[in-house]
Design an enzyme around this catalytic site. Structure first.
Site, mmCIF file in Angstrom:
data_model
loop_
_atom_site.group_PDB
_atom_site.id
_atom_site.type_symbol
_atom_site.label_atom_id
_atom_site.label_comp_id
_atom_site.label_asym_id
_atom_site.label_seq_id
_atom_site.Cartn_x
_atom_site.Cartn_y
_atom_site.Cartn_z
ATOM 1 N N GLY A 86 0.833 -1.207 0.000
ATOM 2 C CA GLY A 86 0.000 0.000 0.000
ATOM 3 C C GLY A 86 0.859 1.244 0.000
ATOM 4 N N ASP A 121 8.900 6.123 7.542
ATOM 5 C CA ASP A 121 8.564 7.473 8.005
ATOM 6 C C ASP A 121 7.640 8.211 7.044
ATOM 7 O OD1 ASP A 121 10.257 7.948 5.895
ATOM 8 O OD2 ASP A 121 11.802 8.961 7.070
ATOM 9 N N ARG A 172 3.493 13.083 -8.635
ATOM 10 C CA ARG A 172 3.574 12.120 -9.735
ATOM 11 C C ARG A 172 2.228 12.027 -10.435
ATOM 12 N NH1 ARG A 172 5.807 6.174 -8.452
ATOM 13 N NH2 ARG A 172 3.951 5.949 -7.179
ATOM 14 N N ARG A 179 -1.814 -1.558 -9.993
ATOM 15 C CA ARG A 179 -0.645 -2.418 -10.207
ATOM 16 C C ARG A 179 -1.102 -3.858 -10.248
ATOM 17 N NH1 ARG A 179 2.913 0.871 -6.705
ATOM 18 N NH2 ARG A 179 1.710 2.778 -6.481
ATOM 19 N N ASP A 244 4.333 -5.065 -7.340
ATOM 20 C CA ASP A 244 3.691 -3.815 -6.908
ATOM 21 C C ASP A 244 4.238 -2.624 -7.692
ATOM 22 O OD1 ASP A 244 5.944 -4.732 -5.183
ATOM 23 O OD2 ASP A 244 5.849 -2.672 -4.451
ATOM 24 N N ASN A 245 5.295 -2.835 -8.455
ATOM 25 C CA ASN A 245 5.841 -1.764 -9.290
ATOM 26 C C ASN A 245 5.589 -2.046 -10.767
ATOM 27 O OD1 ASN A 245 6.811 -0.481 -7.012
ATOM 28 N ND2 ASN A 245 8.819 -1.458 -7.131
ATOM 29 N N ASP A 254 7.821 3.809 -10.772
ATOM 30 C CA ASP A 254 8.752 3.637 -9.660
ATOM 31 C C ASP A 254 10.199 3.620 -10.121
ATOM 32 O OD1 ASP A 254 7.049 3.925 -7.645
ATOM 33 O OD2 ASP A 254 7.448 2.010 -6.673
HETATM 34 P P1 AMP Z 1 8.961 0.839 -3.307
HETATM 35 O O1 AMP Z 1 10.160 0.018 -3.099
HETATM 36 O O2 AMP Z 1 9.257 2.301 -3.384
HETATM 37 O O3 AMP Z 1 8.123 0.369 -4.449
HETATM 38 O O4 AMP Z 1 8.085 0.690 -1.991
HETATM 39 C C1 AMP Z 1 7.650 -0.544 -1.509
HETATM 40 C C2 AMP Z 1 6.694 -0.341 -0.342
HETATM 41 O O5 AMP Z 1 7.359 0.284 0.743
HETATM 42 C C3 AMP Z 1 5.496 0.525 -0.650
HETATM 43 O O6 AMP Z 1 4.410 0.015 0.065
HETATM 44 C C4 AMP Z 1 5.899 1.859 -0.121
HETATM 45 O O7 AMP Z 1 4.802 2.684 0.185
HETATM 46 C C5 AMP Z 1 6.661 1.469 1.122
HETATM 47 N N1 AMP Z 1 7.627 2.506 1.505
HETATM 48 C C6 AMP Z 1 8.764 2.820 0.859
HETATM 49 N N2 AMP Z 1 9.413 3.818 1.497
HETATM 50 C C7 AMP Z 1 8.661 4.169 2.557
HETATM 51 C C8 AMP Z 1 8.788 5.127 3.604
HETATM 52 N N3 AMP Z 1 9.843 5.959 3.676
HETATM 53 N N4 AMP Z 1 7.817 5.184 4.526
HETATM 54 C C9 AMP Z 1 6.757 4.350 4.468
HETATM 55 N N5 AMP Z 1 6.589 3.427 3.531
HETATM 56 C C10 AMP Z 1 7.517 3.322 2.572
HETATM 57 MG MG MG Z 2 6.552 0.935 -5.416
#
Ligand code: AMP
Ligand code: MG
Length: 472
Positions: A86, A121, A172, A179, A244-245, A254
């Site tokens: 999410g 965070d 964005r 996804r 998810d990407n 992403d």
């Molecule tokens: P990503 O690798 O950017 O596709 O993120 C994978 C998951 O980690 C997604 O659910 C993001 O919302 C969550 N996520 C990534 N970075 C953060 C962050 N700094 N704080 C909270 N959730 C994060």
């Molecule tokens: Mg992502």
């Protein structure tokens, strides 16, 4: 407030199980880095002279008509299913219908904690925000379907990663943020009703001609096959092709650890977390099939007899490698000047790639060199290239205007990793000029501009970027 975003929100009308309503968390001292005026116009936005743009695109003020929410999804990360991901650091403000009639999401990324933040965070630091801004806009200019960047702001707050870093928020824009993982989450929960609602929504939004799961799956596969072939043709490595990407609309989404390859090697990996090369350059063609198999699995639950549908769905997935090969041949055929490449031309292309691999020549400059007449200079020992070149010229003999075809398929400029890193270092030190310069250069990547000639150079040995990092 003069900014006017003509919101027309549809996702927020879906059942509450699809998202959590949550506002962006205000930040201390927002300041605008960039606003994409052309994209804003395409989205139907006006009032860009608003003095509060920074506050609006930082999430400190909610624009009229927005219905902020964090979307639920799940996904396979490096092959492991994670039942709940999410938007942990993003908020969907809503959608607009652009001047082209297309519905698009407007999302703030790095906008604070949501119910899906888990241990995170909810924030982003300046580096990944600018990387995504520059690379996603460059992809668009290169002609690759991609999410876009509407705005970037500094938050005036510190984000702690390996060290304290300046925080930022990216706005964005995407054809949607649906996804493969959005389908997976409801399928895994056995919530067939929600899955059906999602299917109806996604089909209406992206594939109005697809009226059943099999034709929907085929349509997504076609777009993804075309997309990955385009990535390959530009030396692009996404780096984190988790489900998810992987977008349902077929856009690149992403830009965490992504990078363009300098010297050609099919096993190239940049991402620091991709230790086994699951998402290496060449593996992308296999991984996208794997991802589509996960979508197929999720869609099975929508079939009247899921068990009986396993075989036809599997057969569909097995057609995808051939789709990718055909798209690859079309793209790489154009790169060597062929209007209608035949199956046997694949060998001519592969021979060149093998020579490039053996000589570690620069991917972009070698292909562009076919247009500019400088490809030979890329090879320390040009013997092999000369032999290849004879065959190639013979093959081009009957082609009509291969030169312009190659010029349109072989960019002069790609967002090279070392340039991105240097741009980020400068921005962290408060200097946004390299960002602005890269944005101007990459807006027309197929043109030779003398003022950007330096951006054609591959990195010097001490400039080579060894690894890229996700924004997390
Ligand atoms: P990503 O690798 O950017 O596709 O993120 C994978 C998951 O980690 C997604 O659910 C993001 O919302 C969550 N996520 C990534 N970075 C953060 C962050 N700094 N704080 C909270 N959730 C994060
Ligand atoms: Mg992502």
């Amino acid at each position: 407030m003069t900014l006017h975003i003509p919101f027309d929100n549809s996702y927020a009308t879906l059942p509450e199980t699809f998202y959590a309503r949550v506002n962006p968390e205000p930040v201390k001292a927002p300041s605008l880095i960039a606003i994409n005026e052309e994209l804003a116009r395409d989205l139907g936005i006006d009032g860009l002279d608003d003095p509060d743009l920074a506050a609006l695109f930082a999430g400190n003020a909610i624009p009229e008509g927005a219905t902020p929410l964090a979307q639920l999804y799940a996904g396979h990360q490096f092959g492991q299913y994670n039942p709940q991901l999410g938007d942990g650091r993003a908020v969907l403000l809503g959608e607009t219908i652009g001047t082209d009639g297309l519905r698009r999401d407007i999302q703030l990324k790095g906008s604070g904690r949501t119910p899906f933040s888990r241990m995170g965070d909810g924030r982003a630091w300046l580096g990944p925000v600018l990387r995504e801004y520059v690379v996603s806009e460059a992809m668009h200019a290169l002609g690759v379907p991609s999410t876009r960047a509407l705005a970037a702001v500094r938050t005036g707050e510190v984000v702690v990663r390996e060290r304290p870093l300046p925080g930022a928020v990216l706005t964005r824009v995407a054809q949607s943020h649906l996804r493969v993982g959005t389908f997976q989450v409801f399928a895994a929960r056995g919530d067939t009703k929600a899955l059906q609602t999602l299917f109806d929504y996604a089909a209406a939004r992206h594939y109005p001609d697809a009226d059943d799961p099999a034709s929907f799956l085929t349509a997504v596969m076609r777009r993804q096959a075309a997309l990955v072939a385009q990535w390959l043709s530009l030396g692009f490595i996404h780096g984190v092709m988790n489900t998810d990407n992987c977008s349902i609309s077929g856009e690149t989404i992403d830009y965490g650890p992504c990078a363009f390859m300098d010297s050609y090697h099919p096993e190239t990996v940049y991402s620091s977390i991709d230790r086994f090369g699951r998402y290496s350059y060449a593996a992308q063609a296999d991984i996208i099939v794997w991802n589509m198999a996960q979508l197929a699995t999720a869609l099975l639950s929508l079939m009247p007899d899921p068990e009986a549908s396993v075989e036809p769905f599997t057969a569909l997935i097995h057609t995808m490698p051939e789709m990718i090969r055909a798209e690859w041949l079309k793209r790489f055929g154009a790169k060597i000047g062929l209007a209608d490449p035949k199956a046997e031309d694949a060998k001519l292309i592969a021979d060149l790639l093998n020579l490039m691999e053996a000589s570690e020549t620069d991917f972009t400059n070698t292909f562009r060199g076919l247009v500019d007449g400088t490809a030979r200079d890329q090879f320390a020992d040009p013997t092999g290239f000369d032999q290849w070149s004879d065959l190639w010229r013979a093959r081009l003999h009957d082609e009509d205007d291969p030169h312009s075809r190659m010029s349109a398929a072989n960019p002069v400029l790609i967002p090279r990793n070392h340039r991105i890193e240097a741009m980020i270092d400068a921005a962290v030190a408060g200097d946004d000029r390299p960002f602005t310069r890269l944005m101007s250069a990459y807006a027309k990547p197929y043109d030779s501009h003398p003022e950007f000639a330096d951006l054609r150079n591959p990195p010097a040995p001490d400039e080579v970027v060894q690894a890229t990092f996700c924004g997390t």
